[in-house]
Structure formats: C-alpha cells, structure tokens
Design a protein around this motif. Structure first.
Motif, short mmCIF file in Angstrom:
data_model
loop_
_atom_site.label_atom_id
_atom_site.label_comp_id
_atom_site.label_asym_id
_atom_site.label_seq_id
_atom_site.Cartn_x
_atom_site.Cartn_y
_atom_site.Cartn_z
N ALA A 10 -49.47 -82.13 -38.97
CA ALA A 10 -48.32 -81.34 -38.53
C ALA A 10 -47.52 -82.09 -37.47
O ALA A 10 -46.28 -82.07 -37.49
CB ALA A 10 -48.78 -79.98 -38.00
N LEU A 11 -48.22 -82.74 -36.54
CA LEU A 11 -47.52 -83.54 -35.52
C LEU A 11 -46.69 -84.64 -36.18
O LEU A 11 -45.55 -84.90 -35.77
CB LEU A 11 -48.53 -84.17 -34.56
CG LEU A 11 -49.07 -83.30 -33.45
CD1 LEU A 11 -50.16 -84.06 -32.68
CD2 LEU A 11 -47.96 -82.88 -32.50
N LEU A 12 -47.26 -85.29 -37.19
CA LEU A 12 -46.55 -86.35 -37.89
C LEU A 12 -45.31 -85.79 -38.59
O LEU A 12 -44.23 -86.39 -38.55
CB LEU A 12 -47.47 -87.06 -38.87
CG LEU A 12 -46.86 -88.22 -39.64
CD1 LEU A 12 -46.33 -89.30 -38.69
CD2 LEU A 12 -47.89 -88.81 -40.60
N ARG A 13 -45.47 -84.64 -39.22
CA ARG A 13 -44.31 -84.02 -39.88
C ARG A 13 -43.22 -83.66 -38.86
O ARG A 13 -42.03 -83.84 -39.12
CB ARG A 13 -44.74 -82.78 -40.66
CG ARG A 13 -45.46 -83.11 -41.93
CD ARG A 13 -45.70 -81.88 -42.78
NE ARG A 13 -46.57 -82.20 -43.89
CZ ARG A 13 -47.85 -81.86 -43.97
NH1 ARG A 13 -48.41 -81.15 -43.02
NH2 ARG A 13 -48.57 -82.21 -45.01
N LEU A 14 -43.65 -83.14 -37.72
CA LEU A 14 -42.69 -82.81 -36.67
C LEU A 14 -41.94 -84.05 -36.19
O LEU A 14 -40.73 -84.00 -35.93
CB LEU A 14 -43.38 -82.13 -35.49
CG LEU A 14 -43.70 -80.65 -35.68
CD1 LEU A 14 -44.59 -80.16 -34.54
CD2 LEU A 14 -42.41 -79.84 -35.74
N ALA A 27 -39.08 -87.16 -31.35
CA ALA A 27 -39.71 -87.85 -32.48
C ALA A 27 -40.68 -88.90 -31.96
O ALA A 27 -41.84 -88.96 -32.40
CB ALA A 27 -38.64 -88.49 -33.36
N TYR A 28 -40.23 -89.71 -31.02
CA TYR A 28 -41.07 -90.77 -30.44
C TYR A 28 -42.32 -90.16 -29.82
O TYR A 28 -43.43 -90.63 -30.04
CB TYR A 28 -40.26 -91.55 -29.40
CG TYR A 28 -40.98 -92.75 -28.84
CD1 TYR A 28 -40.86 -93.99 -29.46
CD2 TYR A 28 -41.77 -92.64 -27.69
CE1 TYR A 28 -41.51 -95.09 -28.95
CE2 TYR A 28 -42.44 -93.75 -27.18
CZ TYR A 28 -42.30 -94.97 -27.81
OH TYR A 28 -42.96 -96.07 -27.31
N HIS A 29 -42.15 -89.10 -29.05
CA HIS A 29 -43.27 -88.43 -28.41
C HIS A 29 -44.28 -87.93 -29.45
O HIS A 29 -45.49 -88.08 -29.26
CB HIS A 29 -42.76 -87.26 -27.55
CG HIS A 29 -43.85 -86.36 -27.09
ND1 HIS A 29 -44.72 -86.70 -26.08
CD2 HIS A 29 -44.23 -85.13 -27.51
CE1 HIS A 29 -45.58 -85.72 -25.90
NE2 HIS A 29 -45.30 -84.75 -26.76
N HIS A 30 -43.80 -87.34 -30.53
CA HIS A 30 -44.71 -86.81 -31.56
C HIS A 30 -45.43 -87.94 -32.32
O HIS A 30 -46.60 -87.80 -32.67
CB HIS A 30 -43.97 -85.87 -32.50
CG HIS A 30 -43.78 -84.51 -31.91
ND1 HIS A 30 -42.83 -84.25 -30.94
CD2 HIS A 30 -44.43 -83.35 -32.12
CE1 HIS A 30 -42.91 -82.98 -30.59
NE2 HIS A 30 -43.88 -82.41 -31.30
N PHE A 31 -44.75 -89.04 -32.56
CA PHE A 31 -45.44 -90.19 -33.16
C PHE A 31 -46.55 -90.68 -32.22
O PHE A 31 -47.67 -90.94 -32.65
CB PHE A 31 -44.47 -91.34 -33.45
CG PHE A 31 -43.68 -91.19 -34.71
CD1 PHE A 31 -44.31 -91.12 -35.96
CD2 PHE A 31 -42.30 -91.14 -34.68
CE1 PHE A 31 -43.59 -91.00 -37.13
CE2 PHE A 31 -41.56 -91.01 -35.85
CZ PHE A 31 -42.20 -90.94 -37.08
N ARG A 36 -52.23 -91.14 -30.70
CA ARG A 36 -53.23 -90.98 -29.64
C ARG A 36 -54.43 -90.19 -30.17
O ARG A 36 -55.57 -90.53 -29.91
CB ARG A 36 -52.62 -90.26 -28.44
CG ARG A 36 -53.57 -90.16 -27.24
CD ARG A 36 -53.00 -89.33 -26.11
NE ARG A 36 -52.91 -87.91 -26.45
CZ ARG A 36 -53.94 -87.06 -26.45
NH1 ARG A 36 -55.16 -87.49 -26.17
NH2 ARG A 36 -53.76 -85.79 -26.75
N LEU A 37 -54.13 -89.16 -30.97
CA LEU A 37 -55.21 -88.32 -31.50
C LEU A 37 -55.95 -88.97 -32.67
O LEU A 37 -57.14 -88.73 -32.87
CB LEU A 37 -54.64 -86.97 -31.94
CG LEU A 37 -54.13 -86.08 -30.81
CD1 LEU A 37 -53.38 -84.89 -31.37
CD2 LEU A 37 -55.28 -85.64 -29.93
N ARG A 38 -55.23 -89.78 -33.45
CA ARG A 38 -55.85 -90.47 -34.59
C ARG A 38 -55.31 -91.89 -34.66
O ARG A 38 -54.40 -92.19 -35.44
CB ARG A 38 -55.59 -89.72 -35.88
CG ARG A 38 -56.53 -90.21 -36.99
CD ARG A 38 -56.29 -89.62 -38.36
NE ARG A 38 -56.25 -88.18 -38.41
CZ ARG A 38 -55.74 -87.51 -39.45
NH1 ARG A 38 -55.24 -88.14 -40.48
NH2 ARG A 38 -55.72 -86.20 -39.44
N PRO A 39 -55.87 -92.80 -33.86
CA PRO A 39 -55.34 -94.17 -33.74
C PRO A 39 -55.30 -94.96 -35.05
O PRO A 39 -54.44 -95.81 -35.22
CB PRO A 39 -56.28 -94.84 -32.74
CG PRO A 39 -56.97 -93.74 -32.03
CD PRO A 39 -57.00 -92.58 -32.97
N GLY A 40 -56.17 -94.68 -35.97
CA GLY A 40 -56.20 -95.44 -37.22
C GLY A 40 -55.52 -94.74 -38.38
O GLY A 40 -55.82 -95.03 -39.54
#
Length: 132
Positions: A10-14, A27-31, A36-40
């Motif tokens: 959902a963060l990525l979609r946002l 957009a930058y913040h959400h990327f 940060r939550l899933r580095p890979g």
C-alpha cells in the motif's frame, strides 16, 4: 520491524499515486518508507528508480535499478528500465539488459522493439515507455 506485506504494498502504491498527483515530496517519502520497511523489495527499488530518473536523478535511479536486480535477478521490468537509462550512457550494457529482460520475459514487446532499434535510438528520449 516486521510488518504486513500488504501495508508495504500500500505504501508503494501511495508513492506512485503521490507522484501522479504531482506531490514529489510525499512520493519520495513513501518510497523511502517502503524501502526502510522492506529493503530488498525489488518492485519498490524499480519503481523508485523510475521516479528518480523521471525527476532528473539518473545516478540514483541507476543505483535503485541495480538494487532491484540484486533482489531479483530475473526482474524483466527492472532490466528494461535499466537498459533505457543506459541507452544514453553505455549501449553495450543497455543491450545486455534488454537481452536479460527478454530471457526473463520472452514476449516483452517493448524490450524487443527497443533492442531492435538500439543503434539508432541513442539520442531518443522515451521516459513515457518506462515500466512500473
């Protein structure tokens, strides 16, 4: 910290939505938060690369395409986007990434087209053809 996969998705979609709405900061913040939550998270690195390239940071975009491919070496869209970035810098590497995209996804029409016209497309700009 472990979070639900759908939260990160959902963060990525946002991030993508904020970019489409013209809010580059959000957009930058959400990327950043997604990574940060899933580095890979290969898809997040690829999409962030497209975002960065679109907004003029080709060097950082290249880094994120590389991270996407470290996480998932058969990621056709990341190979394609990396190849598009490299067209203006290194035609041999661009060609290699188009071929890698086609190994992963043999019916990838855009990769076939771009590989076929690569020697004559060095000066062309095709940002609209990037794949997310």
């Amino acid at each position: 910290m472990k979070c639900r996969p759908d939260y990160v998705d959902a963060l990525l979609r946002l991030a993508g939505l904020f970019d489409r709405w013209g809010d580059r900061f959000e957009a930058y913040h959400h990327f950043q938060e997604t990574l940060r939550l899933r580095p890979g998270f290969a898809k997040a690195h690829n999409n962030f690369g497209v975002f960065l390239e679109k907004h003029g940071d080709a060097d950082e975009a290249e880094s994120h395409y590389g991270l996407a491919l470290q996480a998932r070496s058969d990621y056709a869209e990341a190979h394609y986007n990396y190849a598009m970035l490299l067209e203006g810098r290194d035609l041999e590497r661009a060609q290699s990434h188009y071929r890698a995209a086609l190994r992963s996804s043999p019916d990838y029409a855009k990769a076939h087209k771009n590989l076929a016209v690569l020697p004559t497309s060095k000066a062309c700009s095709r940002m609209q053809d990037h794949t997310i």
